[in-house]
Design a protein around this motif. Structure first.
Motif, PDB file in Angstrom:
ATOM      1  N   VAL A   1      -6.164  11.129  -1.917  1.00  0.00           N
ATOM      2  CA  VAL A   1      -4.996  11.287  -2.782  1.00  0.00           C
ATOM      3  C   VAL A   1      -3.961  12.171  -2.094  1.00  0.00           C
ATOM      4  CG1 VAL A   1      -6.319  10.923  -4.889  1.00  0.00           C
ATOM      5  CG2 VAL A   1      -5.998  13.234  -4.035  1.00  0.00           C
ATOM      6  N   GLY A   2      -2.744  12.171  -2.625  1.00  0.00           N
ATOM      7  CA  GLY A   2      -1.656  12.936  -2.031  1.00  0.00           C
ATOM      8  C   GLY A   2      -1.819  14.441  -2.186  1.00  0.00           C
ATOM      9  N   ASP A   3      -1.043  15.160  -1.403  1.00  0.00           N
ATOM     10  CA  ASP A   3      -1.093  16.624  -1.428  1.00  0.00           C
ATOM     11  C   ASP A   3      -0.590  17.195  -2.749  1.00  0.00           C
ATOM     12  OD1 ASP A   3      -2.137  16.602   1.103  1.00  0.00           O
ATOM     13  OD2 ASP A   3      -0.235  17.025   2.101  1.00  0.00           O
ATOM     14  N   ASP A   4       0.143  16.408  -3.535  1.00  0.00           N
ATOM     15  CA  ASP A   4       0.596  16.879  -4.838  1.00  0.00           C
ATOM     16  C   ASP A   4      -0.558  17.034  -5.821  1.00  0.00           C
ATOM     17  OD1 ASP A   4       0.373  14.066  -4.692  1.00  0.00           O
ATOM     18  OD2 ASP A   4       1.632  13.808  -6.456  1.00  0.00           O
ATOM     19  N   ARG A   5      -1.733  16.512  -5.484  1.00  0.00           N
ATOM     20  CA  ARG A   5      -2.922  16.624  -6.341  1.00  0.00           C
ATOM     21  C   ARG A   5      -3.870  17.722  -5.854  1.00  0.00           C
ATOM     22  NH1 ARG A   5      -4.106  11.593  -8.695  1.00  0.00           N
ATOM     23  NH2 ARG A   5      -5.847  12.621  -9.706  1.00  0.00           N
ATOM     24  N   ALA A   6      -3.445  18.535  -4.893  1.00  0.00           N
ATOM     25  CA  ALA A   6      -4.293  19.602  -4.351  1.00  0.00           C
ATOM     26  C   ALA A   6      -4.316  20.808  -5.280  1.00  0.00           C
ATOM     27  CB  ALA A   6      -3.794  20.020  -2.968  1.00  0.00           C
ATOM     28  N   VAL A   7      -5.511  21.382  -5.455  1.00  0.00           N
ATOM     29  CA  VAL A   7      -5.673  22.600  -6.249  1.00  0.00           C
ATOM     30  C   VAL A   7      -6.383  23.646  -5.389  1.00  0.00           C
ATOM     31  CG1 VAL A   7      -5.723  21.402  -8.469  1.00  0.00           C
ATOM     32  CG2 VAL A   7      -7.852  21.795  -7.241  1.00  0.00           C
ATOM     33  N   PRO A   8      -6.106  24.942  -5.625  1.00  0.00           N
ATOM     34  CA  PRO A   8      -6.755  25.981  -4.838  1.00  0.00           C
ATOM     35  C   PRO A   8      -8.173  26.259  -5.332  1.00  0.00           C
ATOM     36  CG  PRO A   8      -5.234  26.985  -6.376  1.00  0.00           C
ATOM     37  CD  PRO A   8      -5.092  25.505  -6.531  1.00  0.00           C
ATOM     38  N   LEU A   9      -9.141  26.194  -4.426  1.00  0.00           N
ATOM     39  CA  LEU A   9     -10.527  26.538  -4.741  1.00  0.00           C
ATOM     40  C   LEU A   9     -11.061  27.463  -3.660  1.00  0.00           C
ATOM     41  CD1 LEU A   9     -12.071  23.090  -5.737  1.00  0.00           C
ATOM     42  CD2 LEU A   9     -11.374  24.929  -7.270  1.00  0.00           C
ATOM     43  N   CYS A  10     -11.792  28.513  -4.082  1.00  0.00           N
ATOM     44  CA  CYS A  10     -12.465  29.353  -3.089  1.00  0.00           C
ATOM     45  C   CYS A  10     -13.513  28.476  -2.389  1.00  0.00           C
ATOM     46  CB  CYS A  10     -13.111  30.568  -3.756  1.00  0.00           C
ATOM     47  SG  CYS A  10     -14.455  30.166  -4.884  1.00  0.00           S
TER      48      CYS A  10
ATOM     49  N   GLY B   1     -11.876   6.389  -5.847  1.00  0.00           N
ATOM     50  CA  GLY B   1     -12.871   6.680  -4.817  1.00  0.00           C
ATOM     51  C   GLY B   1     -12.463   6.241  -3.431  1.00  0.00           C
ATOM     52  N   ILE B   2     -13.445   5.893  -2.634  1.00  0.00           N
ATOM     53  CA  ILE B   2     -13.255   5.593  -1.224  1.00  0.00           C
ATOM     54  C   ILE B   2     -12.265   4.450  -1.002  1.00  0.00           C
ATOM     55  CG2 ILE B   2     -14.467   4.800   0.825  1.00  0.00           C
ATOM     56  CD1 ILE B   2     -16.460   6.810   0.257  1.00  0.00           C
ATOM     57  N   MET B   3     -12.299   3.450  -1.843  1.00  0.00           N
ATOM     58  CA  MET B   3     -11.394   2.310  -1.645  1.00  0.00           C
ATOM     59  C   MET B   3      -9.933   2.728  -1.781  1.00  0.00           C
ATOM     60  SD  MET B   3     -13.276  -0.136  -0.781  1.00  0.00           S
ATOM     61  CE  MET B   3     -12.226  -1.550  -0.906  1.00  0.00           C
ATOM     62  N   ALA B   4      -9.661   3.679  -2.634  1.00  0.00           N
ATOM     63  CA  ALA B   4      -8.280   4.120  -2.831  1.00  0.00           C
ATOM     64  C   ALA B   4      -7.829   5.065  -1.719  1.00  0.00           C
ATOM     65  CB  ALA B   4      -8.145   4.811  -4.184  1.00  0.00           C
ATOM     66  N   GLY B   5      -8.745   5.649  -0.988  1.00  0.00           N
ATOM     67  CA  GLY B   5      -8.389   6.590   0.060  1.00  0.00           C
ATOM     68  C   GLY B   5      -8.129   7.976  -0.493  1.00  0.00           C
TER      69      GLY B   5
ATOM     70  N   ASP C   1      -9.076  27.237  -0.232  1.00  0.00           N
ATOM     71  CA  ASP C   1      -9.007  25.915   0.386  1.00  0.00           C
ATOM     72  C   ASP C   1      -8.307  24.964  -0.572  1.00  0.00           C
ATOM     73  OD1 ASP C   1     -10.588  26.885   2.503  1.00  0.00           O
ATOM     74  OD2 ASP C   1     -12.432  26.340   1.457  1.00  0.00           O
ATOM     75  N   PRO C   2      -7.355  24.153  -0.079  1.00  0.00           N
ATOM     76  CA  PRO C   2      -6.737  23.170  -0.963  1.00  0.00           C
ATOM     77  C   PRO C   2      -7.699  21.996  -1.164  1.00  0.00           C
ATOM     78  CG  PRO C   2      -5.747  23.066   1.212  1.00  0.00           C
ATOM     79  CD  PRO C   2      -6.730  24.188   1.232  1.00  0.00           C
ATOM     80  N   HIS C   3      -8.092  21.752  -2.399  1.00  0.00           N
ATOM     81  CA  HIS C   3      -9.013  20.658  -2.720  1.00  0.00           C
ATOM     82  C   HIS C   3      -8.203  19.527  -3.338  1.00  0.00           C
ATOM     83  CE1 HIS C   3     -12.536  18.511  -4.165  1.00  0.00           C
ATOM     84  NE2 HIS C   3     -11.957  18.459  -5.350  1.00  0.00           N
ATOM     85  N   HIS C   4      -8.336  18.319  -2.783  1.00  0.00           N
ATOM     86  CA  HIS C   4      -7.600  17.160  -3.290  1.00  0.00           C
ATOM     87  C   HIS C   4      -8.383  16.529  -4.431  1.00  0.00           C
ATOM     88  CE1 HIS C   4      -5.669  17.789   0.583  1.00  0.00           C
ATOM     89  NE2 HIS C   4      -4.641  17.145   0.072  1.00  0.00           N
ATOM     90  N   HIS C   5      -7.874  16.725  -5.641  1.00  0.00           N
ATOM     91  CA  HIS C   5      -8.543  16.269  -6.858  1.00  0.00           C
ATOM     92  C   HIS C   5      -8.384  14.762  -7.029  1.00  0.00           C
ATOM     93  CE1 HIS C   5      -9.981  16.200 -10.943  1.00  0.00           C
ATOM     94  NE2 HIS C   5      -8.867  15.609 -11.321  1.00  0.00           N
TER      95      HIS C   5
ATOM     96  N   LYS D   1       0.861  -1.169   0.000  1.00  0.00           N
ATOM     97  CA  LYS D   1       0.000   0.000   0.000  1.00  0.00           C
ATOM     98  C   LYS D   1       0.906   1.231   0.000  1.00  0.00           C
ATOM     99  CE  LYS D   1      -3.853   2.236   2.229  1.00  0.00           C
ATOM    100  NZ  LYS D   1      -4.855   2.185   3.270  1.00  0.00           N
ATOM    101  N   VAL D   2       0.808   2.007  -1.049  1.00  0.00           N
ATOM    102  CA  VAL D   2       1.650   3.203  -1.179  1.00  0.00           C
ATOM    103  C   VAL D   2       0.975   4.349  -0.440  1.00  0.00           C
ATOM    104  CG1 VAL D   2       2.664   4.836  -2.801  1.00  0.00           C
ATOM    105  CG2 VAL D   2       2.488   2.419  -3.401  1.00  0.00           C
ATOM    106  N   LYS D   3       1.725   4.967   0.469  1.00  0.00           N
ATOM    107  CA  LYS D   3       1.182   6.106   1.207  1.00  0.00           C
ATOM    108  C   LYS D   3       1.237   7.352   0.333  1.00  0.00           C
ATOM    109  CE  LYS D   3       2.134   4.624   5.879  1.00  0.00           C
ATOM    110  NZ  LYS D   3       2.713   5.007   7.163  1.00  0.00           N
ATOM    111  N   PRO D   4       0.160   8.139   0.328  1.00  0.00           N
ATOM    112  CA  PRO D   4       0.168   9.374  -0.467  1.00  0.00           C
ATOM    113  C   PRO D   4       1.140  10.395   0.107  1.00  0.00           C
ATOM    114  CG  PRO D   4      -1.885   9.173   0.769  1.00  0.00           C
ATOM    115  CD  PRO D   4      -1.103   7.924   1.010  1.00  0.00           C
TER     116      PRO D   4
END
Length: 70
Positions: free
Chosen positions: A50-59, A44-48, A34-38, A6-9
């Motif tokens: 995602v990592g912070d490298d996939r975060a995008v800024p959203l109001c 989905g839920i089974m994958a948990g 707010d950082p939104h994790h895309h 299991k690879v940790k994000p």
């Protein structure tokens, strides 16, 4: 039977702070945002979460709209 790894994000508070300081990627609201994790379809839920490298800024308004689907 072989064990599955299991690879940790990737996590980084410094990166999330940077993402939060950027304007909203939808409307350009100057932040802080707010950082939104895309997640891609199939992550989905089974994958948990995602990592912070996939975060995008959203109001806040666009973050709520994406989460609720409205």
């Amino acid at each position: 039977m072989a064990s599955l790894w299991k690879v940790k994000p990737w996590r980084s508070r410094k990166h999330l702070d940077f993402v939060s300081s950027q304007p909203c990627c939808v409307c350009g609201f100057p932040g802080p945002c707010d950082p939104h994790h895309h997640q891609e379809e199939g992550e989905g839920i089974m994958a948990g979460k995602v990592g912070d490298d996939r975060a995008v800024p959203l109001c806040h308004a666009h973050g709520v709209a994406i989460v609720t689907g409205k």
